[in-house]
Design an enzyme around this catalytic site. Structure first.
Site, PDB file in Angstrom:
ATOM      1  N   CYS A   6      29.016  43.239  44.114  1.00 37.39           N
ATOM      2  CA  CYS A   6      28.878  43.164  42.657  1.00 37.39           C
ATOM      3  C   CYS A   6      28.542  41.781  42.120  1.00 37.39           C
ATOM      4  O   CYS A   6      27.505  41.595  41.482  1.00 37.39           O
ATOM      5  CB  CYS A   6      30.163  43.670  41.990  1.00 37.39           C
ATOM      6  SG  CYS A   6      30.509  45.414  42.270  1.00 37.39           S
TER       7      CYS A   6
ATOM      8  N   ALA B 255      40.845  29.113  45.378  1.00 37.53           N
ATOM      9  CA  ALA B 255      39.729  28.350  45.942  1.00 37.53           C
ATOM     10  C   ALA B 255      39.351  28.882  47.317  1.00 37.53           C
ATOM     11  O   ALA B 255      40.202  29.320  48.088  1.00 37.53           O
ATOM     12  CB  ALA B 255      40.106  26.873  46.028  1.00 37.53           C
ATOM     13  N   GLY B 256      38.066  28.844  47.620  1.00 38.80           N
ATOM     14  CA  GLY B 256      37.606  29.359  48.902  1.00 38.80           C
ATOM     15  C   GLY B 256      36.157  29.023  49.143  1.00 38.80           C
ATOM     16  O   GLY B 256      35.606  28.087  48.543  1.00 38.80           O
TER      17      GLY B 256
ATOM     18  N   PHE C 165      41.856  35.376  40.160  1.00 39.03           N
ATOM     19  CA  PHE C 165      40.538  34.812  40.447  1.00 39.03           C
ATOM     20  C   PHE C 165      40.532  33.284  40.356  1.00 39.03           C
ATOM     21  O   PHE C 165      39.498  32.674  40.082  1.00 39.03           O
ATOM     22  CB  PHE C 165      39.454  35.423  39.538  1.00 39.03           C
ATOM     23  CG  PHE C 165      39.172  36.858  39.861  1.00 39.03           C
ATOM     24  CD1 PHE C 165      38.156  37.204  40.732  1.00 39.03           C
ATOM     25  CD2 PHE C 165      39.957  37.883  39.335  1.00 39.03           C
ATOM     26  CE1 PHE C 165      37.904  38.524  41.062  1.00 39.03           C
ATOM     27  CE2 PHE C 165      39.721  39.205  39.660  1.00 39.03           C
ATOM     28  CZ  PHE C 165      38.698  39.529  40.530  1.00 39.03           C
TER      29      PHE C 165
ATOM     30  N   LYS D 236      24.836  40.046  42.758  1.00 39.71           N
ATOM     31  CA  LYS D 236      23.693  40.707  42.118  1.00 39.71           C
ATOM     32  C   LYS D 236      23.869  40.847  40.614  1.00 39.71           C
ATOM     33  O   LYS D 236      22.892  40.768  39.858  1.00 39.71           O
ATOM     34  CB  LYS D 236      23.426  42.072  42.762  1.00 39.71           C
ATOM     35  CG  LYS D 236      24.380  43.178  42.416  1.00 39.71           C
ATOM     36  CD  LYS D 236      23.984  44.491  43.090  1.00 39.71           C
ATOM     37  CE  LYS D 236      24.903  45.641  42.685  1.00 39.71           C
ATOM     38  NZ  LYS D 236      24.757  46.002  41.280  1.00 39.71           N
TER      39      LYS D 236
ATOM     40  N   LEU E 157      35.783  48.858  39.982  1.00 45.99           N
ATOM     41  CA  LEU E 157      36.566  49.113  41.185  1.00 45.99           C
ATOM     42  C   LEU E 157      36.534  47.903  42.114  1.00 45.99           C
ATOM     43  O   LEU E 157      35.466  47.398  42.447  1.00 45.99           O
ATOM     44  CB  LEU E 157      36.025  50.336  41.933  1.00 45.99           C
ATOM     45  CG  LEU E 157      35.878  51.625  41.121  1.00 45.99           C
ATOM     46  CD1 LEU E 157      35.281  52.729  41.993  1.00 45.99           C
ATOM     47  CD2 LEU E 157      37.222  52.052  40.554  1.00 45.99           C
ATOM     48  N   ARG E 158      37.713  47.470  42.534  1.00 48.41           N
ATOM     49  CA  ARG E 158      37.797  46.412  43.536  1.00 48.41           C
ATOM     50  C   ARG E 158      37.808  47.043  44.920  1.00 48.41           C
ATOM     51  O   ARG E 158      38.622  47.929  45.186  1.00 48.41           O
ATOM     52  CB  ARG E 158      39.079  45.603  43.351  1.00 48.41           C
ATOM     53  CG  ARG E 158      39.181  44.809  42.058  1.00 48.41           C
ATOM     54  CD  ARG E 158      40.590  44.282  41.891  1.00 48.41           C
ATOM     55  NE  ARG E 158      41.567  45.380  41.828  1.00 48.41           N
ATOM     56  CZ  ARG E 158      42.863  45.237  42.067  1.00 48.41           C
ATOM     57  NH1 ARG E 158      43.349  44.060  42.416  1.00 48.41           N
ATOM     58  NH2 ARG E 158      43.678  46.275  41.977  1.00 48.41           N
TER      59      ARG E 158
END
Length: 438
Positions: free
Chosen positions: A267, A259-260, A256, A270, A157-158
């Protein structure tokens, strides 16, 4: 079917509400009395778009209920989902499974008739076998596959799009060791068969590894494009064009590749660390993932230096307006958010920080206390600031009134860590504009 969902955190509450919306009878159980009382009053303890309406509709329909009494919650259930937290264990990075194992012991004592015990929490490879062993220890009268079964059903889940992800997933992964458990999980997810959703049945250990492998791969894509952004800055290339150029390759894909300031959230940090520790433990180190963890941590810590440089190399006595504190838009989750590294670093460098986030202000106060000023809106945060920093790409920050912003700021300086605005346009309007990889 009647099911119990242990844990009303992000995964448990969203999953429970969605299962209820599928038509199942769901009881969500949590030891946190205050949280259950809030849910019984119709208050949602987390921010997730559409969740308040979904919970209310299913409570009204009689398919969703909440309790602190596990014995009550387990009456007549065919499946029990364990959806409790598995945070990184202090000191070694392994997933802390104490909550999973404690819940397992309580569940085992209450099993009355064949029940499938499902780990919904993200757990390392081999956890299902340990859960099975705990149940057998507590209830030697029960045999796996007869009195009970243990299954793995990881979530994908996002945050900010969790309901849609649950109801229209790319796939559902179920790890089982016997046909009876497979039948129960097939019935639970039967509504998704109508949409021809791939239901992937595997062994338990494979299911557990799929979850970690998926998150590690996505974290790797993010870290890769961030390193390409650094190279772009050195050679004068545009990372967004690079991302588009490689993302159009179907073998790579465009998701995905933005850039950032580095990945955060509940999630990726970890799970990548837990995968590294599990791999080391089994003598099969994952060097790529180890590098991803190291590079991402360093990236988040380095972002404050960009703000300092934009402010002329010295933040002492200067005011910084920060927009966005949650790790991503459409959530109030600040777990491992880049802001947790950036904001304290700005304060240590002598800056006064004025911050605003549309949903995470309550969470921010838990982390930053009185070290920063909390503002009710973006423009309030800008008042008198020497630098404007965008950390989270909320929609409302994508169309700021730049004329108004320039009037409020003491200098036209923006550090955009999410590449929201076109550099050429910003330069044309007289802004000193810093972005990522462009």
């Amino acid at each position: 079917m009647r099911i119990a969902m242990i844990g009303t955190g992000y995964v448990g509450l969203v999953s429970g509400a969605c299962f209820a919306d599928f038509g199942h009878s769901v009881v969500c159980v949590d030891k946190d009395k205050d949280k259950i009382e809030r849910l019984l009053r119709g208050e949602i303890p987390i921010f997730e778009p559409g969740l308040d309406r979904l919970v209310a509709e299913n409570v009204e329909a009689g398919r969703l209920s909440f309790t602190t009494d596990l014995a009550e919650g387990m009456k007549g259930v065919e499946a029990v989902f364990i959806a409790v937290g598995t945070p990184s264990r202090r000191g070694d990075g392994h997933a802390d499974l104490s909550y999973v194992y404690a819940a397992t012991e309580e569940v085992a004592a209450l099993i009355d008739g064949y029940t499938v015990v499902v780990t919904k929490s993200t757990v390392p490879v081999g956890t299902g076998a340990e859960v099975e062993a705990i149940i057998q220890k507590v209830r030697p009268d029960l045999k796996p596959g007869e009195g009970f079964s243990v299954a793995s059903n990881p979530e994908f889940l996002r945050e900010g799009a969790a309901i849609d992800d649950f109801k229209r997933p790319d796939r559902v992964v179920c790890g089982v060791e016997d046909d009876r458990a497979r039948e129960v999980l097939s019935e639970l997810y039967r509504p998704l068969y109508l949409n021809e959703t791939p239901i992937v049945f595997t062994r338990r250990v494979t299911s557990e590894l799929i979850k970690y492998a998926a998150n590690a791969f996505l974290a790797t894509k993010i870290t890769f494009i961030n390193e390409m952004a650094d190279l772009c800055e050195k050679v004068g290339a545009d990372v967004q064009a690079v991302a588009r150029g490689i993302g159009l390759d179907k073998r790579i894909g465009s998701k995905f590749l933005h850039a950032g300031p580095g990945y955060g959230g509940s999630c990726f940090p970890k799970d990548t660390l837990a995968l590294v520790r599990t791999a080391q433990q089994h003598g099969a180190p994952v060097k790529i993932v180890e590098s991803v963890v190291e590079v991402n941590a360093a990236r988040k810590q380095s972002m404050a230096a960009r703000v300092k440089a934009a402010a002329g190399g010295d933040l002492s006595g200067k005011t910084v307006a920060v927009l966005g504190l949650a790790f991503k838009p459409n959530t109030d989750d600040m777990r491992d958010s880049p802001s947790l590294d950036i904001v304290p670093a700005l304060v240590r460098d002598g800056a006064t920080v004025r911050a605003h986030d549309p949903e995470a202000m309550g969470e921010a106060r838990k982390h930053f206390g009185d070290t920063i000023t909390y503002c009710d809106g973006a423009y309030e945060a800008m008042q008198g600031a020497d630098v404007l920093v965008i950390i989270t790409e909320w929609d409302e920050f994508r169309a700021l009134d730049l004329g108004r912003a320039r009037e409020l700021l003491s200098a036209p300086v923006i550090v955009d860590l999410r590449n929201i605005y076109p550099p050429a346009e910003m330069a044309e309007k007289g802004w000193a504009y810093t972005s990522i990889g462009r």
